[in-house]
Design a protein around this motif. Sequence first.
Motif, short mmCIF file in Angstrom:
data_model
loop_
_atom_site.label_atom_id
_atom_site.label_comp_id
_atom_site.label_asym_id
_atom_site.label_seq_id
_atom_site.Cartn_x
_atom_site.Cartn_y
_atom_site.Cartn_z
N MET A 1 0.84 -1.17 0.00
CA MET A 1 0.00 0.00 0.00
C MET A 1 0.89 1.23 0.00
O MET A 1 1.76 1.38 0.84
N SER A 2 0.68 2.10 -0.93
CA SER A 2 1.49 3.31 -1.00
C SER A 2 0.96 4.34 -0.01
O SER A 2 -0.26 4.50 0.15
N PRO A 3 1.84 5.07 0.67
CA PRO A 3 1.40 5.99 1.71
C PRO A 3 0.71 7.24 1.17
O PRO A 3 0.01 7.91 1.91
N ASN A 4 0.88 7.55 -0.09
CA ASN A 4 0.33 8.79 -0.63
C ASN A 4 -1.03 8.61 -1.30
O ASN A 4 -1.58 9.57 -1.80
N ARG A 5 -1.55 7.42 -1.34
CA ARG A 5 -2.82 7.19 -2.03
C ARG A 5 -3.92 6.82 -1.05
O ARG A 5 -3.83 5.83 -0.34
N ARG A 6 -4.97 7.63 -1.00
CA ARG A 6 -6.10 7.37 -0.12
C ARG A 6 -6.98 6.25 -0.68
O ARG A 6 -7.72 5.62 0.05
N SER A 7 -6.92 6.02 -1.99
CA SER A 7 -7.79 5.01 -2.59
C SER A 7 -7.45 3.61 -2.10
O SER A 7 -8.32 2.74 -2.06
N ASP A 8 -6.19 3.37 -1.70
CA ASP A 8 -5.82 2.06 -1.18
C ASP A 8 -6.61 1.73 0.08
O ASP A 8 -7.11 0.63 0.25
N ARG A 9 -6.73 2.70 0.96
CA ARG A 9 -7.49 2.47 2.20
C ARG A 9 -8.96 2.24 1.89
O ARG A 9 -9.60 1.41 2.53
N LEU A 10 -9.49 2.97 0.93
CA LEU A 10 -10.89 2.79 0.55
C LEU A 10 -11.12 1.39 0.00
O LEU A 10 -12.10 0.73 0.35
N ILE A 12 -9.40 -1.29 0.66
CA ILE A 12 -9.30 -2.23 1.78
C ILE A 12 -10.59 -2.23 2.59
O ILE A 12 -11.10 -3.29 2.95
N TRP A 13 -11.15 -1.07 2.86
CA TRP A 13 -12.41 -0.99 3.60
C TRP A 13 -13.54 -1.66 2.84
O TRP A 13 -14.33 -2.41 3.42
N VAL A 14 -13.65 -1.40 1.56
CA VAL A 14 -14.72 -1.98 0.76
C VAL A 14 -14.58 -3.50 0.71
O VAL A 14 -15.57 -4.23 0.88
N CYS A 15 -13.37 -3.98 0.50
CA CYS A 15 -13.16 -5.43 0.46
C CYS A 15 -13.44 -6.07 1.82
O CYS A 15 -14.04 -7.15 1.89
N SER A 16 -13.05 -5.41 2.89
CA SER A 16 -13.32 -5.93 4.23
C SER A 16 -14.82 -6.00 4.49
O SER A 16 -15.32 -6.99 5.03
N LEU A 17 -15.53 -4.96 4.10
CA LEU A 17 -16.98 -4.97 4.29
C LEU A 17 -17.64 -6.05 3.43
O LEU A 17 -18.61 -6.69 3.86
#
Length: 172
Positions: A1-10, A12-17
Amino acid sequence: MSPNRRSDRLVIWVCSLAVLAGAGVLLGFTVRDVVRHVSADDQPATITAIGGTGSRVSTNDRRRSRSISFRLEDGSEHADAAEGRWFWWPDEGDTIHVHQVAPGDWEISEEFSWLRTLGFAALFLLPWVVALLKVWEWGQKRRHPERWAAKERESRDRVRQRLDRKRQSRGT
């Protein structure tokens, strides 16, 4: 996960849900089947004939099953396909328990496996347990940030010490 991209966290959240929702739905199906089995009005029946092995094909799996004909106490004859299990070998003349699912449609209760049911329930509960542990961790970080900062520093220091020891051992 690259630290500068917010889409990675999104993502991860969508896949987790999605995983939690899928596990919840499958757990619901498992609970529904358990309730159906426990609340079924079982009747004793005598096996009159056992057919050959065939395959039961449904939309989600393909299992080997045998056709079992049985006679109820009222004298009516019915049949059902039963999946073979490790410790259940029915034979002609054996008494089994059956329940009516729909008019004219009977299901053999011995086909139900508590071991398989509990195993699948545990498997479907696992993502929920992990999610609850992560929520607990997040809550603890929010309530006691100084403790978590100290633990992180200690962890980093241990890793640095281990790496320094490895470097020193390679150098000599």
